[in-house]
Scaffold this motif. Structure first.
Motif, PDB file in Angstrom:
ATOM      1  N   GLU A 140       0.976  -6.576  -6.203  1.00 35.33           N
ATOM      2  CA  GLU A 140      -0.241  -5.774  -6.317  1.00 35.33           C
ATOM      3  C   GLU A 140      -0.088  -4.530  -5.457  1.00 35.33           C
ATOM      4  O   GLU A 140       0.169  -4.631  -4.268  1.00 35.33           O
ATOM      5  CB  GLU A 140      -1.457  -6.581  -5.868  1.00 35.33           C
ATOM      6  N   TRP A 141      -0.200  -3.375  -6.091  1.00 31.84           N
ATOM      7  CA  TRP A 141      -0.005  -2.106  -5.387  1.00 31.84           C
ATOM      8  C   TRP A 141      -1.332  -1.373  -5.267  1.00 31.84           C
ATOM      9  O   TRP A 141      -2.041  -1.206  -6.257  1.00 31.84           O
ATOM     10  CB  TRP A 141       0.981  -1.202  -6.152  1.00 31.84           C
ATOM     11  N   SER A 142      -1.627  -0.925  -4.052  1.00 28.00           N
ATOM     12  CA  SER A 142      -2.789  -0.057  -3.833  1.00 28.00           C
ATOM     13  C   SER A 142      -2.253   1.348  -3.617  1.00 28.00           C
ATOM     14  O   SER A 142      -1.516   1.600  -2.664  1.00 28.00           O
ATOM     15  CB  SER A 142      -3.572  -0.479  -2.589  1.00 28.00           C
ATOM     16  N   ILE A 143      -2.613   2.255  -4.501  1.00 32.27           N
ATOM     17  CA  ILE A 143      -2.155   3.638  -4.383  1.00 32.27           C
ATOM     18  C   ILE A 143      -3.307   4.432  -3.761  1.00 32.27           C
ATOM     19  O   ILE A 143      -4.362   4.581  -4.371  1.00 32.27           O
ATOM     20  CB  ILE A 143      -1.774   4.244  -5.754  1.00 32.27           C
ATOM     21  N   GLU A 188       0.858  -1.181   0.000  1.00 31.01           N
ATOM     22  CA  GLU A 188       0.000   0.000   0.000  1.00 31.01           C
ATOM     23  C   GLU A 188       0.894   1.231   0.000  1.00 31.01           C
ATOM     24  O   GLU A 188       1.828   1.331   0.791  1.00 31.01           O
ATOM     25  CB  GLU A 188      -0.887  -0.002   1.244  1.00 31.01           C
ATOM     26  N   LEU A 189       0.623   2.164  -0.913  1.00 31.41           N
ATOM     27  CA  LEU A 189       1.390   3.412  -0.980  1.00 31.41           C
ATOM     28  C   LEU A 189       0.425   4.566  -0.767  1.00 31.41           C
ATOM     29  O   LEU A 189      -0.519   4.737  -1.540  1.00 31.41           O
ATOM     30  CB  LEU A 189       2.079   3.551  -2.345  1.00 31.41           C
ATOM     31  N   VAL A 236      -5.782   0.339  -7.720  1.00 33.30           N
ATOM     32  CA  VAL A 236      -5.013  -0.887  -7.488  1.00 33.30           C
ATOM     33  C   VAL A 236      -4.537  -1.435  -8.829  1.00 33.30           C
ATOM     34  O   VAL A 236      -5.318  -1.510  -9.781  1.00 33.30           O
ATOM     35  CB  VAL A 236      -5.878  -1.954  -6.764  1.00 33.30           C
ATOM     36  N   PHE A 237      -3.236  -1.780  -8.901  1.00 30.69           N
ATOM     37  CA  PHE A 237      -2.737  -2.416 -10.123  1.00 30.69           C
ATOM     38  C   PHE A 237      -1.824  -3.580  -9.787  1.00 30.69           C
ATOM     39  O   PHE A 237      -1.345  -3.707  -8.659  1.00 30.69           O
ATOM     40  CB  PHE A 237      -2.053  -1.400 -11.048  1.00 30.69           C
ATOM     41  N   ARG A 280      -8.404  -2.270  -9.859  1.00 32.59           N
ATOM     42  CA  ARG A 280      -9.509  -1.450  -9.367  1.00 32.59           C
ATOM     43  C   ARG A 280      -9.172   0.005  -9.626  1.00 32.59           C
ATOM     44  O   ARG A 280      -7.999   0.349  -9.566  1.00 32.59           O
ATOM     45  CB  ARG A 280      -9.699  -1.680  -7.847  1.00 32.59           C
ATOM     46  N   PRO A 281     -10.173   0.873  -9.893  1.00 32.28           N
ATOM     47  CA  PRO A 281     -11.625   0.646  -9.885  1.00 32.28           C
ATOM     48  C   PRO A 281     -12.160  -0.219 -11.027  1.00 32.28           C
ATOM     49  O   PRO A 281     -13.269  -0.718 -10.911  1.00 32.28           O
ATOM     50  CB  PRO A 281     -12.208   2.059  -9.989  1.00 32.28           C
ATOM     51  N   THR A 282     -11.393  -0.393 -12.123  1.00 35.72           N
ATOM     52  CA  THR A 282     -11.856  -1.296 -13.177  1.00 35.72           C
ATOM     53  C   THR A 282     -10.740  -2.271 -13.491  1.00 35.72           C
ATOM     54  O   THR A 282      -9.564  -1.887 -13.491  1.00 35.72           O
ATOM     55  CB  THR A 282     -12.191  -0.523 -14.480  1.00 35.72           C
TER      56      THR A 282
END
Ligand code: C2O
Ligand code: CU
Length: 461
Positions: free
Chosen positions: A383-386, A348-349, A427-428, A407-409
């Motif tokens: 998997e990174w959540s920005i 998570e960033l 998220v990518f 996400r979102p798509t």
């Protein structure tokens, strides 16, 4: 006491926003002008079919941004944008670079999966001193529209005009009547048409200009063959401006993005292009001889009052008088891209800002260069959540690797830059493939990157 301090805070926040508003200048309206539209092609000095060798010099040059208006810019080879390097997938690209600027610089190959030593960042390369040379050499593994720019004082150096493009073609390119690059930028100029000095006050929102440029010119005209299917490879090279591109009255067909062709074409009314990003579009010209259409950038609110600005003209598209051609059809399938598998690592960033007279920006509480590199392993899918905790959008860019949106798509198209809207999370997934070493990630609003919204990923082999 408590009430008073709350009031004071509210008042400051409110005035802060009004102040911010005034930092976003209105766009100067410049009449359309004929003349050069396309970028200048680089000369390939190596006769071997799979080697593209280019000599490139960064230097100060006078550039005519609009008829009768000449501005001293920092350029690659004296042109704005710099030369367009063209290659095929698998080619070796060799760039013999000379720095004739008054200060050190580097070249970063935005979106190209190069070895870390060729990435042009300070973690892997000492900036090239004035008068010094350096040869960048790498294989281009992916087809797509890429661009290059300095990674030293990028807010100043890119603003002054240091950017060029690298177009890599693959075997499955769709047939089109034309295929051109359009680099979008905006420049903040003063009354004498000189590049305005950087101002700390502009740092919070990012420096937004008052002169919109398409391929280095204000309001140019792109001539197209009527009836044809025209491909535009757009690059957003602006420090901070978000372009929301539209051709009013016409649908646009997206065929590609940052990392080449998308699986299938997609029709849209407009497309948001944030700093650093690329989009590949095709449009069909009508059969009307001489018809002129206006490409515009529609309003977009990225925070701090930016949404209040009206639509602006970017360039004109004009049908020529030649006989109409038969329009090639857009293929229904363009590329096959497998979705990345479940990640081995999740991160998570958190993007944050602290305001005031000289704002600073951070990722996970750290402000570049005082950061701890993230440790990673070559071959892993991550998997990174920005998480954007701020009140404005930030375009997030990762070096060295391409990613797919979760996400979102969920979207398999390859990207290297993604908008993270204010207060939201994106998220990518990415596979850390091919090249170990130290890689940067940062906000591509260059004022934010240079004021700390930047980090590093250390990929161990
Ligand atoms: Cu186009 Cu690190 O950037
Ligand atoms: Cu930012």
């Amino acid at each position: 006491m408590r009430l008073w301090s709350l009031l004071a805070i509210a008042l400051t926040a409110c005035m802060g926003d009004m102040g911010m508003d005034m930092m976003i200048p209105d766009v100067i309206d410049v009449p359309a002008s004929a003349g050069r539209f396309d970028t200048v092609a680089a000369v390939d000095l190596d006769p071997a079919p799979t080697v593209v060798e280019v000599a490139l010099t960064a230097r100060v040059a006078d550039v005519e941004l609009a008829p009768g208006h000449v501005t001293s810019m920092w350029t690659y080879d004296g042109t704005l944008p710099g030369p367009r390097i063209e290659a095929n997938v698998g080619d070796t690209v060799k760039v013999r670079f000379t720095n004739s600027l008054p200060e050190p610089t580097t070249i970063h190959w935005h979106g190209v999966r190069v070895p870390a030593a060729m990435d042009g960042v300070e973690a892997t390369q000492a900036p090239i001193a004035p008068g010094a040379t350096f040869t960048y050499e790498f294989v281009v593994p992916d087809a797509g529209t890429f661009w290059f720019h300095p990674h030293v004082r990028s807010d100043v150096q890119v603003e002054r005009g240091l950017y060029g493009t690298l177009v890599v073609r693959g075997p499955g390119e769709p047939a089109t009547t034309s295929d051109r690059v359009v680099v979008l930028d905006d420049l903040l100029i003063d009354d004498a048409w000189s590049v305005a000095e950087p101002d700390a006050m502009q740092a919070m929102v990012g420096r937004q200009g008052n002169l919109i440029l398409a391929n280095g010119r204000a309001h140019p005209i792109a001539a197209v063959i009527r009836g044809g299917l025209h491909r535009y490879r757009f690059v957003n090279a602006a420090n901070a401006r978000y372009f929301r591109l539209a051709l009013p009255g016409h649908r646009l067909t997206v065929i590609g993005g940052d990392g080449g062709l998308v699986p299938a074409p997609r029709e849209v009314d407009d497309v948001l292009l944030v700093p650093g990003q690329r989009v590949d579009l095709v449009v069909t010209a009508t059969n009307v001889a001489g018809e002129t259409l206006e490409w515009q950038s529609l309003p977009y609110d990225r925070g701090h009052g930016t949404g209040a600005k009206p639509a602006a003209i970017v360039f004109q598209q004009q049908n020529d008088d030649a006989t109409p051609v038969t329009t090639p059809a857009v293929p229904s399938s363009l590329a096959t891209i497998a979705p990345l598998p479940a990640p081995r690592v999740q991160r998570e960033l958190r993007l944050a800002e602290s305001g005031g007279h000289s704002p600073t920006f951070s990722i996970n509480g750290e402000t570049f260069p005082a950061i701890t590199p993230l440790a990673a392993r070559l071959g892993d899918v991550e998997e990174w959540s920005i998480v954007n905790t701020t009140a404005m959008d930030h375009p997030f860019h990762l070096h060295g690797f391409r990613f797919q949106l979760v996400r979102p798509t969920a979207d398999v198209a390859w990207r290297d830059t993604i908008n993270v809207p204010a207060g939201q999370t994106v998220v990518f997934r990415t596979r850390l493939e091919d090249h170990g070493g130290r890689w940067m990630f940062h906000c591509h609003i260059l004022e934010h990157a240079e004021r700390g919204m930047m980090g590093e990923l250390e990929v161990a082999p």
